[in-house]
Write a protein that holds these residues in place. Structure first.
Motif, PDB file in Angstrom:
ATOM      1  N   GLN A  88     -34.710  91.488  37.062  1.00 33.34           N
ATOM      2  CA  GLN A  88     -35.542  92.158  36.268  1.00 33.34           C
ATOM      3  C   GLN A  88     -36.749  91.474  36.188  1.00 33.34           C
ATOM      4  O   GLN A  88     -36.926  90.311  35.966  1.00 33.34           O
ATOM      5  CB  GLN A  88     -35.025  92.124  34.720  1.00 33.34           C
ATOM      6  N   SER A  90     -41.253  91.970  35.339  1.00 33.54           N
ATOM      7  CA  SER A  90     -42.380  92.603  34.649  1.00 33.54           C
ATOM      8  C   SER A  90     -43.699  92.426  35.358  1.00 33.54           C
ATOM      9  O   SER A  90     -44.008  91.181  35.471  1.00 33.54           O
ATOM     10  CB  SER A  90     -42.656  92.319  33.119  1.00 33.54           C
ATOM     11  N   GLU A 136     -42.040  97.796  34.772  1.00 31.95           N
ATOM     12  CA  GLU A 136     -40.952  97.016  34.447  1.00 31.95           C
ATOM     13  C   GLU A 136     -39.847  97.473  35.538  1.00 31.95           C
ATOM     14  O   GLU A 136     -39.719  98.617  35.782  1.00 31.95           O
ATOM     15  CB  GLU A 136     -40.340  97.471  33.105  1.00 31.95           C
ATOM     16  N   ASP A 177     -35.958  96.856  36.943  1.00 31.19           N
ATOM     17  CA  ASP A 177     -34.460  96.682  36.879  1.00 31.19           C
ATOM     18  C   ASP A 177     -33.864  96.916  38.081  1.00 31.19           C
ATOM     19  O   ASP A 177     -33.351  98.092  38.385  1.00 31.19           O
ATOM     20  CB  ASP A 177     -34.188  97.348  35.472  1.00 31.19           C
ATOM     21  N   THR A 193     -34.230 100.880  38.951  1.00 31.98           N
ATOM     22  CA  THR A 193     -35.217 101.671  38.311  1.00 31.98           C
ATOM     23  C   THR A 193     -36.732 100.905  38.025  1.00 31.98           C
ATOM     24  O   THR A 193     -36.722  99.587  38.145  1.00 31.98           O
ATOM     25  CB  THR A 193     -35.041 102.131  36.912  1.00 31.98           C
ATOM     26  N   ALA A 194     -37.745 101.589  38.315  1.00 29.53           N
ATOM     27  CA  ALA A 194     -39.131 101.086  37.812  1.00 29.53           C
ATOM     28  C   ALA A 194     -39.854 101.894  36.730  1.00 29.53           C
ATOM     29  O   ALA A 194     -39.736 103.221  36.893  1.00 29.53           O
ATOM     30  CB  ALA A 194     -39.884 101.121  39.057  1.00 29.53           C
ATOM     31  N   SER A 195     -40.202 101.448  35.727  1.00 32.17           N
ATOM     32  CA  SER A 195     -40.896 102.233  34.725  1.00 32.17           C
ATOM     33  C   SER A 195     -42.078 101.692  34.207  1.00 32.17           C
ATOM     34  O   SER A 195     -42.363 100.453  34.586  1.00 32.17           O
ATOM     35  CB  SER A 195     -39.710 102.183  33.508  1.00 32.17           C
ATOM     36  N   ASP A 226     -44.141 108.216  29.331  1.00 33.84           N
ATOM     37  CA  ASP A 226     -43.230 107.431  30.005  1.00 33.84           C
ATOM     38  C   ASP A 226     -42.539 107.780  31.430  1.00 33.84           C
ATOM     39  O   ASP A 226     -42.202 108.793  31.655  1.00 33.84           O
ATOM     40  CB  ASP A 226     -41.868 107.080  28.941  1.00 33.84           C
ATOM     41  N   GLU A 251     -40.178 107.036  34.701  1.00 37.74           N
ATOM     42  CA  GLU A 251     -39.075 105.914  35.281  1.00 37.74           C
ATOM     43  C   GLU A 251     -38.703 106.500  36.589  1.00 37.74           C
ATOM     44  O   GLU A 251     -38.551 107.962  36.644  1.00 37.74           O
ATOM     45  CB  GLU A 251     -37.993 105.969  34.186  1.00 37.74           C
ATOM     46  N   ASP A 284     -36.220 106.204  39.991  1.00 36.73           N
ATOM     47  CA  ASP A 284     -35.057 105.667  40.564  1.00 36.73           C
ATOM     48  C   ASP A 284     -35.472 105.214  42.270  1.00 36.73           C
ATOM     49  O   ASP A 284     -35.878 105.698  42.833  1.00 36.73           O
ATOM     50  CB  ASP A 284     -33.891 106.475  40.768  1.00 36.73           C
ATOM     51  N   VAL A 294     -43.606 105.401  42.455  1.00 39.98           N
ATOM     52  CA  VAL A 294     -44.031 105.808  41.260  1.00 39.98           C
ATOM     53  C   VAL A 294     -45.348 106.794  41.278  1.00 39.98           C
ATOM     54  O   VAL A 294     -45.271 107.792  40.328  1.00 39.98           O
ATOM     55  CB  VAL A 294     -44.583 104.439  40.533  1.00 39.98           C
TER      56      VAL A 294
END
Length: 205
Positions: free
Chosen positions: A38, A40, A62, A64, A79-81, A98, A100, A102, A141
């Motif tokens: 994880q 940031s 972010e 994960d 995931t990337a958010s 927001d 997000e 995959d 993204v």
């Protein structure tokens, strides 16, 4: 006479201080081992379409992720958010959205069959057991951002005549349009009506 093949240039080393770089050495190239990550990551330059929707510089992505050692390399999934800002494509109001995405990407081991049978722009490579996530995440993204963002799905946009947002206008709002072929006749009728009213009902011949 045999041909001499020029050796491939060695990829540039990856800097462990770069937050986009992941060290996979603890996986040991043993298929089946995995590692959760994880992070940031600060966005240094805006991602997206300027004046439409972007993930602004200074914000964060972010991550994960799960790193899994497979026969041909390291499989990265997760995931990337982030938070994107922009303007509604219909009414031009500012919006915040927001985002997000995959992620699933295989990073090939040097010398693997995958590395030998694919180009680097098809399958990325590990360099000294390290992964550079930036190109993969940035591309995913940016592609996930809407080309025509909306403040709401049913946004009616702006009145094409006065430019006011439809949601702020009174019910029945409209602008009367007169066919230009009839415009001269309407003006003449209004002039004659005005003359009759000016003369008054008691006018004598």
């Amino acid at each position: 006479m045999s041909e001499n093949k020029s050796p491939q240039a060695r990829p540039a080393q990856l800097d462990d201080r770069n937050p986009w770089v992941l060290d996979t050495r603890e996986l040991g190239r043993h298929a089946g081992l995995s590692k959760a990550v994880q992070r940031s990551i600060p966005v240094e330059s805006a991602l997206g379409v300027p004046d439409v929707i972007t993930i602004d510089a200074g914000s964060s992505l972010e991550l994960d992720l799960m790193l899994e050692s497979v026969v041909e390399g390291v499989l990265v999934s997760g995931t990337a958010s982030a938070v994107a800002t922009g303007h509604c494509s219909r009414c031009l109001d500012p919006i915040t959205e927001d985002v997000e995405v995959d992620l699933t990407e295989l990073f090939a081991y040097p010398g693997s069959a995958t590395e030998e049978t694919t180009d680097e722009d098809e399958i990325p490579r590990l360099v000294d057991d390290r992964i550079d996530l930036e190109p993969t995440v940035r591309d995913a993204v940016v592609l996930a951002l809407p080309l025509a963002p909306l403040c709401t799905e049913d946004c009616r946009g702006l009145c094409t005549e006065c430019g006011v947002k439809w949601a702020d206008l009174e019910p029945g709002h409209g602008h009367e349009k007169i066919d230009p072929r009839w415009a001269a006749l309407v003006d003449r009728f209004e002039d004659e009506t005005g003359d009759d009213q000016a003369d008054g009902p008691g006018k004598q011949a």
